[in-house]
Design an enzyme around this catalytic site. Structure first.
Site, PDB file in Angstrom:
ATOM      1  N   SER A 104      -0.354   6.772   4.491  1.00 50.38           N
ATOM      2  CA  SER A 104      -1.580   6.030   4.199  1.00 50.38           C
ATOM      3  C   SER A 104      -2.104   5.374   5.480  1.00 50.38           C
ATOM      4  O   SER A 104      -2.367   6.061   6.456  1.00 50.38           O
ATOM      5  CB  SER A 104      -1.306   5.011   3.090  1.00 50.38           C
ATOM      6  OG  SER A 104      -2.477   4.367   2.674  1.00 50.38           O
ATOM      7  N   HIS A 137      -3.608   8.831  -4.628  1.00 52.20           N
ATOM      8  CA  HIS A 137      -3.159   8.399  -3.309  1.00 52.20           C
ATOM      9  C   HIS A 137      -1.716   7.908  -3.313  1.00 52.20           C
ATOM     10  O   HIS A 137      -0.980   8.109  -2.340  1.00 52.20           O
ATOM     11  CB  HIS A 137      -4.081   7.285  -2.788  1.00 52.20           C
ATOM     12  CG  HIS A 137      -3.740   6.828  -1.415  1.00 52.20           C
ATOM     13  ND1 HIS A 137      -3.862   7.649  -0.314  1.00 52.20           N
ATOM     14  CD2 HIS A 137      -3.269   5.640  -0.944  1.00 52.20           C
ATOM     15  CE1 HIS A 137      -3.494   6.989   0.776  1.00 52.20           C
ATOM     16  NE2 HIS A 137      -3.124   5.771   0.415  1.00 52.20           N
ATOM     17  N   ASP A 138      -1.288   7.274  -4.375  1.00 54.30           N
ATOM     18  CA  ASP A 138       0.068   6.735  -4.454  1.00 54.30           C
ATOM     19  C   ASP A 138       1.128   7.789  -4.746  1.00 54.30           C
ATOM     20  O   ASP A 138       2.303   7.440  -4.904  1.00 54.30           O
ATOM     21  CB  ASP A 138       0.146   5.657  -5.541  1.00 54.30           C
ATOM     22  CG  ASP A 138       0.001   4.255  -4.975  1.00 54.30           C
ATOM     23  OD1 ASP A 138      -0.214   4.129  -3.748  1.00 54.30           O
ATOM     24  OD2 ASP A 138       0.083   3.286  -5.753  1.00 54.30           O
ATOM     25  N   ASP A 194      -6.453  12.625  -4.671  1.00 50.74           N
ATOM     26  CA  ASP A 194      -6.585  11.396  -3.882  1.00 50.74           C
ATOM     27  C   ASP A 194      -8.064  11.145  -3.583  1.00 50.74           C
ATOM     28  O   ASP A 194      -8.722  11.938  -2.913  1.00 50.74           O
ATOM     29  CB  ASP A 194      -5.797  11.547  -2.578  1.00 50.74           C
ATOM     30  CG  ASP A 194      -5.699  10.251  -1.778  1.00 50.74           C
ATOM     31  OD1 ASP A 194      -6.483   9.320  -2.036  1.00 50.74           O
ATOM     32  OD2 ASP A 194      -4.827  10.195  -0.885  1.00 50.74           O
ATOM     33  N   ARG A 200      -6.565  -6.619  -5.524  1.00 49.06           N
ATOM     34  CA  ARG A 200      -5.459  -5.731  -5.884  1.00 49.06           C
ATOM     35  C   ARG A 200      -5.854  -4.765  -6.982  1.00 49.06           C
ATOM     36  O   ARG A 200      -5.497  -3.582  -6.944  1.00 49.06           O
ATOM     37  CB  ARG A 200      -4.252  -6.560  -6.322  1.00 49.06           C
ATOM     38  CG  ARG A 200      -2.992  -5.738  -6.550  1.00 49.06           C
ATOM     39  CD  ARG A 200      -2.555  -5.029  -5.302  1.00 49.06           C
ATOM     40  NE  ARG A 200      -1.236  -4.418  -5.464  1.00 49.06           N
ATOM     41  CZ  ARG A 200      -0.666  -3.637  -4.556  1.00 49.06           C
ATOM     42  NH1 ARG A 200      -1.296  -3.387  -3.420  1.00 49.06           N
ATOM     43  NH2 ARG A 200       0.529  -3.118  -4.764  1.00 49.06           N
TER      44      ARG A 200
END
Length: 370
Positions: free
Chosen positions: A149, A349-350, A316, A218
């Protein structure tokens, strides 16, 4: 307001003063790191891991800290990054609040917390600080730099600024520059923090902490870290409360809302808001075209490696797949045997943090060739 340092963290002192790319310097600064495995006699088996925005240096359990790390399934004896073979270093980014010097640290010149007097941080500064850690360990050339990332950006900055510092590179869901969508999301996250009255131009403390701003930042991040496919498959339209309470109109109703709220509440008070602002902005500023006279590929081609692997996932939206393909193309233009590997993970993405069935073999297979 505090720093959050895991047990067993090691520290490397940076040269003092430590010059900052956009002006100014740091005196008496340090970088937090952890290590696994043993250096071979030639000091040629070292791997450096550079992290995303929020992780600390504790990527996996070790003798100094048996608690599971954020990449536990990937790193250790017999795992994809096999510490029976490799000596692994994971560095906490300069500017973070997890042990490395950042806005939450004490400025030795004033004996006060830096807050917004911390110099304007760039990805290049993060990379240079990591380079000093590696040099302090007596390692002249790394076997591999792995960046996840934001760490993918830091790894490219590391290789651009320090030629011949590594034999190979694995770029995991990273990029050579920030795209407008990613900049827009991070801008909204920073705005949420700055608009919280408790942020108070960075002058908050543990009692008056910008909790609402950090919660919203967040939540925005988590929404972009996963994919629409996963949100649908995981939560659907399930409700946990069929009716909103009268004292809380428009309150949480769907399971996905409750998940985001829980995730956000676990994050607040565990990360310094000013550090978040500095690290977030550093990603928006990074652009490898600075090294190629306005051409990203030309900039990346200045990096000289033997081998490289750029991995991404099709779902992503934050660091989309074309960015990893661009990294591979640029490193190939510089003479590296560079592979681009698109994965079909539904987890966005994670995925590199959770989809070890796909990422594990890809990384293990690349390292086996070194």
């Amino acid at each position: 307001m505090s720093e959050f340092i895991p047990p067993g963290t090691k520290f490397a002192a940076l040269p003092s003063p430590f010059a900052i790319k956009r002006g100014g310097s740091l005196r008496g600064a340090r970088v937090a790191y952890e290590t696994w495995g043993e250096l071979d006699d030639a000091r040629g088996n070292a791997i450096l891991i550079l992290t995303g925005l929020s992780p600390n240096a504790h990527a996996a359990s070790n003798a100094d800290n048996p608690e599971a790390g954020w990449w536990e399934a990937m790193l250790g004896p017999g795992k994809p990054i096999d510490t029976n073979r490799w000596y692994v270093i994971c560095v906490n980014s300069l500017g973070s609040c997890k042990g490395s010097t950042g806005p939450a640290s004490i400025d030795p010149d004033t004996n006060e917390i830096y807050r917004l007097s911390f110099p304007e941080l760039s990805i290049e500064d993060i990379a240079n600080a990591a380079f000093e850690v590696v040099r302090s360990l007596g390692i002249a050339r790394l076997a591999c730099v792995i960046g996840n990332s934001m760490g993918g950006m830091s790894a490219l900055a590391y290789l651009l600024q320090h030629p011949d510092s590594a034999r190979s590179h694995i770029n995991v869901s990273g990029s050579a520059r920030a795209l407008p969508f990613s900049i827009a999301i991070r801008s909204l996250q920073r705005e949420a923090i700055r608009l919280d009255p408790n942020w108070d131009m960075g002058e908050y403390d543990d009692t008056n902490y910008p909790e609402n701003g950090m919660r919203m930042a967040r939540k925005l991040g988590v929404v972009t870290y996963r994919s629409a496919m996963e949100w649908d498959g995981r939560f659907g339209r399930v409700r946990f409360d069929s009716e909103c309470r009268e004292d809380d109109p428009f309150g949480l109703e769907f399971e996905v809302e409750r998940y985001l709220e829980g995730h956000a509440r676990r994050f607040v008070h565990q990360f310094d808001p000013n550090s978040y602002l500095y690290l977030s902005r550093s990603m928006d500023w990074f652009d490898a075209d600075e090294y190629g006279q306005g051409d990203v590929i030309a900039g990346l081609a200045r990096i000289k490696l033997e081998k490289a692997l750029a991995i991404g996932v099709r779902t992503d939206i934050l660091f989309p797949l074309q960015q990893q393909e661009q990294v591979a193309d640029g490193l190939r233009a510089g003479g590296a045997e560079a592979q681009f590997l698109p994965l079909d993970s539904p987890q966005g993405h994670d995925a590199f943090l959770v989809d070890f069935e796909r990422f594990g073999p890809a990384i293990a297979g690349f390292l086996a060739q070194l």
